[in-house]
Design an enzyme around this catalytic site. Structure first.
Site, PDB file in Angstrom:
ATOM      1  N   ARG A  20     -40.246  19.238 -55.540  1.00 27.24           N
ATOM      2  CA  ARG A  20     -39.918  18.175 -55.777  1.00 27.24           C
ATOM      3  C   ARG A  20     -40.269  18.241 -57.787  1.00 27.24           C
ATOM      4  NH1 ARG A  20     -39.576  14.559 -52.143  1.00 27.24           N
ATOM      5  NH2 ARG A  20     -39.032  12.829 -53.312  1.00 27.24           N
TER       6      ARG A  20
ATOM      7  N   ARG B 260     -34.060   8.429 -67.005  1.00 25.87           N
ATOM      8  CA  ARG B 260     -33.876   7.769 -65.687  1.00 25.87           C
ATOM      9  C   ARG B 260     -33.829   6.680 -66.390  1.00 25.87           C
ATOM     10  NH1 ARG B 260     -32.731   5.443 -62.365  1.00 25.87           N
ATOM     11  NH2 ARG B 260     -34.841   6.165 -60.559  1.00 25.87           N
TER      12      ARG B 260
HETATM   13  O1  CP3 Z   1     -38.207  19.798 -56.527  1.00 22.11           O
HETATM   14  C1  CP3 Z   1     -37.215  19.185 -57.211  1.00 22.11           C
HETATM   15  O2  CP3 Z   1     -37.218  19.437 -58.076  1.00 22.11           O
HETATM   16  C2  CP3 Z   1     -36.111  19.016 -56.722  1.00 22.11           C
HETATM   17  C3  CP3 Z   1     -35.242  17.822 -56.350  1.00 22.11           C
HETATM   18  C4  CP3 Z   1     -35.397  16.667 -54.988  1.00 22.11           C
HETATM   19  C5  CP3 Z   1     -35.381  15.856 -55.126  1.00 22.11           C
HETATM   20  N1  CP3 Z   1     -36.056  15.046 -53.503  1.00 22.11           N
HETATM   21  C6  CP3 Z   1     -35.281  14.594 -56.106  1.00 22.11           C
HETATM   22  C7  CP3 Z   1     -35.886  12.768 -56.225  1.00 22.11           C
HETATM   23  C8  CP3 Z   1     -36.093  17.563 -53.812  1.00 22.11           C
HETATM   24  C9  CP3 Z   1     -36.190  18.767 -53.033  1.00 22.11           C
HETATM   25  C10 CP3 Z   1     -35.592  16.307 -53.315  1.00 22.11           C
HETATM   26  C11 CP3 Z   1     -35.746  16.317 -51.014  1.00 22.11           C
HETATM   27  C12 CP3 Z   1     -36.475  14.926 -50.106  1.00 22.11           C
HETATM   28  N2  CP3 Z   1     -35.529  13.856 -50.874  1.00 22.11           N
HETATM   29  C13 CP3 Z   1     -36.992  15.605 -49.388  1.00 22.11           C
HETATM   30  C14 CP3 Z   1     -37.505  16.713 -48.476  1.00 22.11           C
HETATM   31  C15 CP3 Z   1     -38.805  16.547 -49.383  1.00 22.11           C
HETATM   32  C16 CP3 Z   1     -39.891  15.888 -49.190  1.00 22.11           C
HETATM   33  O3  CP3 Z   1     -41.149  15.252 -50.519  1.00 22.11           O
HETATM   34  O4  CP3 Z   1     -40.450  15.713 -48.332  1.00 22.11           O
HETATM   35  C17 CP3 Z   1     -36.750  13.489 -49.119  1.00 22.11           C
HETATM   36  C18 CP3 Z   1     -37.687  13.115 -47.759  1.00 22.11           C
HETATM   37  C19 CP3 Z   1     -35.921  12.873 -49.443  1.00 22.11           C
HETATM   38  C20 CP3 Z   1     -35.878  11.851 -49.449  1.00 22.11           C
HETATM   39  C21 CP3 Z   1     -36.543  10.819 -50.736  1.00 22.11           C
HETATM   40  N3  CP3 Z   1     -35.278  11.099 -52.080  1.00 22.11           N
HETATM   41  C22 CP3 Z   1     -37.000  10.129 -50.475  1.00 22.11           C
HETATM   42  C23 CP3 Z   1     -37.757   9.567 -49.511  1.00 22.11           C
HETATM   43  C24 CP3 Z   1     -36.897   8.997 -51.876  1.00 22.11           C
HETATM   44  C25 CP3 Z   1     -37.428   8.392 -52.892  1.00 22.11           C
HETATM   45  C26 CP3 Z   1     -39.340   8.312 -52.481  1.00 22.11           C
HETATM   46  C27 CP3 Z   1     -39.237   9.109 -53.800  1.00 22.11           C
HETATM   47  O5  CP3 Z   1     -40.179  10.525 -53.182  1.00 22.11           O
HETATM   48  O6  CP3 Z   1     -39.400   9.159 -54.537  1.00 22.11           O
HETATM   49  C28 CP3 Z   1     -36.085  10.224 -52.813  1.00 22.11           C
HETATM   50  C29 CP3 Z   1     -36.337   9.463 -54.281  1.00 22.11           C
HETATM   51  C30 CP3 Z   1     -36.234  10.993 -55.116  1.00 22.11           C
HETATM   52  N4  CP3 Z   1     -35.396  12.507 -55.105  1.00 22.11           N
HETATM   53  C31 CP3 Z   1     -37.086  11.093 -56.151  1.00 22.11           C
HETATM   54  C32 CP3 Z   1     -36.693  12.505 -56.786  1.00 22.11           C
HETATM   55  C33 CP3 Z   1     -37.087  12.617 -58.423  1.00 22.11           C
HETATM   56  C34 CP3 Z   1     -37.457  10.137 -56.886  1.00 22.11           C
HETATM   57  C35 CP3 Z   1     -36.243   9.185 -57.506  1.00 22.11           C
HETATM   58  C36 CP3 Z   1     -36.293   8.748 -58.824  1.00 22.11           C
HETATM   59  O7  CP3 Z   1     -36.010   9.279 -60.577  1.00 22.11           O
HETATM   60  O8  CP3 Z   1     -36.903   7.361 -58.729  1.00 22.11           O
END
Ligand code: CP3
Length: 349
Positions: free
Chosen positions: A29, A42
Site C-alpha cells: 500500500r 483525493r
Molecule cells: O500498494 C499500493 O500502493 C497499491 C494500491 C492498493 C490499494 N488497495 C489501494 C487502496 C492495494 C495493493 C490494495 C489492496 C487491498 N485492498 C487489500 C489487500 C491488502 C491489505 O491491506 O490487506 C485489501 C484488503 C483491500 C480492500 C480495501 N481497499 C479496504 C479494506 C479499503 C478501505 C480501508 C483502507 O485500508 O483504506 C480500501 C481502500 C483503498 N485501497 C485505499 C487505497 C489507497 C484508501 C482509499 C482512500 O483513498 O480513501
C-alpha cells in the site's frame, strides 16, 4: 514498445533467490493516504475514479517512486474491482471502507455471478500497467501487478464488506460446501485470468493478497481454499513472472500456503523471519515483515527493529524487505524515507 518483462533489478534477483548488492524494499500500500500528494488528488477524485482512469492510476503509482528510493512499483488499483465485473455493486464509503450492496448469500446469487474476461471489465488497470511501464522504461524498477486471492475475495463478496469474524463466509463454507466450491471455482478463474492479463500487459511480478486467510483453521484452509489459490497461481505462473503469495496470521499454516504456490511467500510480524523461513524451506524467497506500527516510532527504535529483521534474514539470498501488512494512514513520511535508505545501506555493507 516494451515487450520484455525482464529487468536486471535486485528485486527480481531476490525473487529468484539470486545474490543482490543490497536487500530490495517496497511497502505494501505504498501509494496512499500517508502521502500528501495522494491526499491532494483525493480531494478531486474518488478512489474508484483514480483506479479507473489509467493516467491518474499511473500518476498515483509513481508518487512513492518519486519520493523514495523503492525497488519496485505496485500498480495503483484495489483487490475489489474484479467483483464488479462478476455482478456485485461496490462502493467505498468515506470513513468506513468498502461496501458491497448486493452480497452473495444464496445458491442463486452464486449461479448469477459472471466470469468476464479481464480485458472487458478491468481494461483500465491493464492500460495503467502499460503507462507505468513506459514511465519506468530504462530504470531497474519492476512493476508489480496484483489480485486478491479467492478466499479474501469470497469473504468480501459474502460479508458485503470488512468483517470481524467472517461468520457469513464461514457459514457458507462449513454449512454448504458444494455451494462454496462453486463460488471458489468462479473466483479462482477470475483471479488467475486477471493476474495473467496483468503480466501480459507488462507487470514483471505478481502478488496475490490473501489478507484474511488467517481467519481459517489449517484444515479448512487445506480443504476449502488451497486448491483454488493453487489454481489461480498456476494460471499466473504460466507467464514465467515471479509470484508473491501473501497472507496475514498464517503462522499455523505456512507449509500449506507454500504448497498452494508462489516463488516468494509474504509473512507478517507475528512470526520471526528466520522461523518462518525454516518452516517454508530454502526453496522459496521470503517477503516481510516489519510491523507497520513501528513506522510511528522515533527513528532509533524504528532502526533497531528494521536491523533485527535484516539480521534474522542473515544476508541469505531471497529476502525482500517489506512491512507485514499495508502501510497505515498518517505514517510519518520521513520515517519511510529513512527506512528505505537504511535497508539499502545496512544490507550493502
Ligand atoms: O500498494 C499500493 O500502493 C497499491 C494500491 C492498493 C490499494 N488497495 C489501494 C487502496 C492495494 C495493493 C490494495 C489492496 C487491498 N485492498 C487489500 C489487500 C491488502 C491489505 O491491506 O490487506 C485489501 C484488503 C483491500 C480492500 C480495501 N481497499 C479496504 C479494506 C479499503 C478501505 C480501508 C483502507 O485500508 O483504506 C480500501 C481502500 C483503498 N485501497 C485505499 C487505497 C489507497 C484508501 C482509499 C482512500 O483513498 O480513501
Amino acid at each position: 514498445m516494451i515487450s520484455e518483462n525482464e529487468t536486471n533489478s535486485r528485486f527480481l534477483q531476490a525473487c529468484r533467490r539470486q545474490p543482490v548488492d543490497a536487500t530490495p524494499i517496497w511497502l505494501m500500500r505504498q501509494a496512499g493516504r500517508y502521502m500528501s500528494e495522494y491526499r491532494d488528488l483525493r480531494k478531486t477524485y474518488g478512489i474508484l475514479e483514480l483506479i479507473k482512469t489509467p493516467e491518474l492510476a499511473c500518476e498515483v503509482t509513481m508518487q512513492p517512486i518519486k519520493a523514495f528510493d523503492l525497488d519496485a512499483a505496485i500498480i495503483f488499483a484495489d483487490i475489489l474491482p474484479p467483483l464488479e465485473g462478476m455482478g456485485l455493486e461496490l462502493e467505498f464509503v468515506k470513513g468506513e471502507g468498502p461496501l458491497i450492496h448486493n452480497p452473495v448469500r444464496t445458491a442463486a446469487d452464486v449461479e448469477a455471478l459472471r466470469t468476464p474476461l479481464p480485458e472487458d471489465n478491468l481494461w483500465f488497470t491493464l492500460e495503467a500497467i502499460k503507462l507505468v511501464r513506459q514511465e519506468l522504461d530504462g530504470r531497474d524498477i519492476p512493476l508489480i501487478g496484483f489480485s486478491g486471492a479467492p478466499f479474501t475475495l469470497a469473504s468480501y463478496a459474502i460479508e458485503g464488506g470488512s468483517s470481524r469474524n467472517w461468520r457469513r463466509a464461514k457459514e457458507m463454507m462449513m454449512g454448504d460446501p458444494a455451494l462454496w466450491h462453486r463460488l471458489m471455482v468462479k473466483l479462482s478463474q477470475v483471479v488467475g485470468r486477471y493476474l495473467l492479463a496483468q503480466a501480459q500487459a507488462g507487470a514483471q511480478v505478481l502478488q496475490i493478497f490473501d489478507s484474511w486467510v488467517g481467519a481459517l483453521s489449517p484444515a479448512d484452509y487445506r480443504d476449502f481454499v488451497l486448491p483454488y489459490s493453487r489454481h489461480a497461481i498456476e494460471i499466473a505462473s504460466q507467464t514465467g513472472v515471479p509470484v508473491i503469495h501473501f497472507g496475514t496470521n498464517t503462522n499455523g499454516m505456512l507449509e500449506l500456503i507454500r504448497e498452494a504456490g508462489g516463488d516468494v511467500i509474504g509473512v507478517d510480524w507475528r512470526i520471526d523471519l528466520d522461523v518462518a523461513w525454516r518452516q517454508l524451506g530454502e526453496e522459496v524467497a521470503i517477503q516481510g515483515n516489519l510491523d507497520p506500527v513501528a513506522l510511528f516510532s522515533p527513528w532509533p527504535q524504528l532502526k533497531q527493529r528494521a536491523q533485527r529483521i535484516l539480521e534474522l534474514a542473515g544476508g541469505r539470498p531471497g529476502h525482500i524487505f517489506n512491512l507485514g501488512h499495508g502501510i497505515l494512514p498518517e505514517t510519518p513520511v520521513d520515517n519511510v524515507r529513512r527506512l528505505v535508505d537504511f535497508v539499502h545501506e545496512y544490507s550493502s555493507q
